[in-house]
Design a protein around this motif. Sequence first.
Motif, short mmCIF file in Angstrom:
data_model
loop_
_atom_site.label_atom_id
_atom_site.label_comp_id
_atom_site.label_asym_id
_atom_site.label_seq_id
_atom_site.Cartn_x
_atom_site.Cartn_y
_atom_site.Cartn_z
N ALA A 93 0.84 -1.20 0.00
CA ALA A 93 0.00 0.00 0.00
C ALA A 93 0.88 1.25 0.00
O ALA A 93 0.61 2.21 -0.72
CB ALA A 93 -0.94 0.00 1.20
N ARG A 94 1.95 1.23 0.80
CA ARG A 94 2.85 2.39 0.83
C ARG A 94 3.51 2.61 -0.53
O ARG A 94 3.65 3.74 -0.97
CB ARG A 94 3.91 2.22 1.91
N ASP A 95 3.91 1.54 -1.17
CA ASP A 95 4.51 1.67 -2.51
C ASP A 95 3.51 2.29 -3.48
O ASP A 95 3.87 3.17 -4.27
CB ASP A 95 4.96 0.30 -3.04
N ILE A 97 0.93 4.26 -2.74
CA ILE A 97 0.74 5.67 -2.37
C ILE A 97 1.92 6.51 -2.84
O ILE A 97 1.75 7.61 -3.37
CB ILE A 97 0.52 5.80 -0.84
N GLU A 98 3.15 6.01 -2.67
CA GLU A 98 4.33 6.73 -3.11
C GLU A 98 4.31 6.94 -4.63
O GLU A 98 4.68 8.00 -5.12
CB GLU A 98 5.60 6.00 -2.67
N GLN A 99 3.86 5.92 -5.37
CA GLN A 99 3.77 6.07 -6.82
C GLN A 99 2.74 7.12 -7.22
O GLN A 99 2.97 7.91 -8.13
CB GLN A 99 3.42 4.72 -7.46
N ILE A 100 1.61 7.15 -6.52
CA ILE A 100 0.57 8.15 -6.82
C ILE A 100 1.10 9.56 -6.53
O ILE A 100 0.96 10.47 -7.34
CB ILE A 100 -0.72 7.87 -6.00
N ILE A 101 1.73 9.75 -5.37
CA ILE A 101 2.27 11.06 -5.02
C ILE A 101 3.35 11.48 -6.02
O ILE A 101 3.38 12.63 -6.47
CB ILE A 101 2.81 11.05 -3.57
N SER A 102 4.22 10.55 -6.39
CA SER A 102 5.27 10.87 -7.37
C SER A 102 4.67 11.29 -8.71
O SER A 102 5.14 12.25 -9.33
CB SER A 102 6.19 9.66 -7.57
N LEU A 103 3.65 10.59 -9.15
CA LEU A 103 2.99 10.94 -10.41
C LEU A 103 2.36 12.33 -10.33
O LEU A 103 2.47 13.13 -11.26
CB LEU A 103 1.93 9.89 -10.77
N LEU A 104 1.70 12.64 -9.22
CA LEU A 104 1.08 13.96 -9.06
C LEU A 104 2.14 15.06 -9.02
O LEU A 104 1.92 16.16 -9.52
CB LEU A 104 0.22 13.99 -7.79
#
Length: 113
Positions: A93-95, A97-104
């Motif tokens: 789940a953390r991975d 979330i980190e991918q979503i934040i990085s994309l944004l």
Amino acid sequence: MLLQPIVEGEAGAPPLDPKPGDCWIVSGGSAEFERHENDLACWQQGQWLFLTPTSGMSVYDRNLDAMRRFKGVWSKPMQIDFPNSGSTVDSEARDAIEQIISLLRTSGHLPES
């Protein structure tokens, strides 16, 4: 100017040395910017051109390094940090979330850290 609007940031008063084509979001009311709250102030041919935004309009803010959207007022993107604490750790789940934040961040919807 309006196809790919870019602003330098916010200004409550006219910047001292604007360059042709520079634009700001008016955030206050100095004498020259009075009655232009939330407008875009663009320096064109030695004078200020004011553009009133419409709901849904987006600009790229160089100062924040992020997109901003108008809906009555200009949005200000907030910094969102990666998850790094908590009593239960779900690494998958953390991975995600980190991918979503990085994309944004990459797309300009969130400021860079």
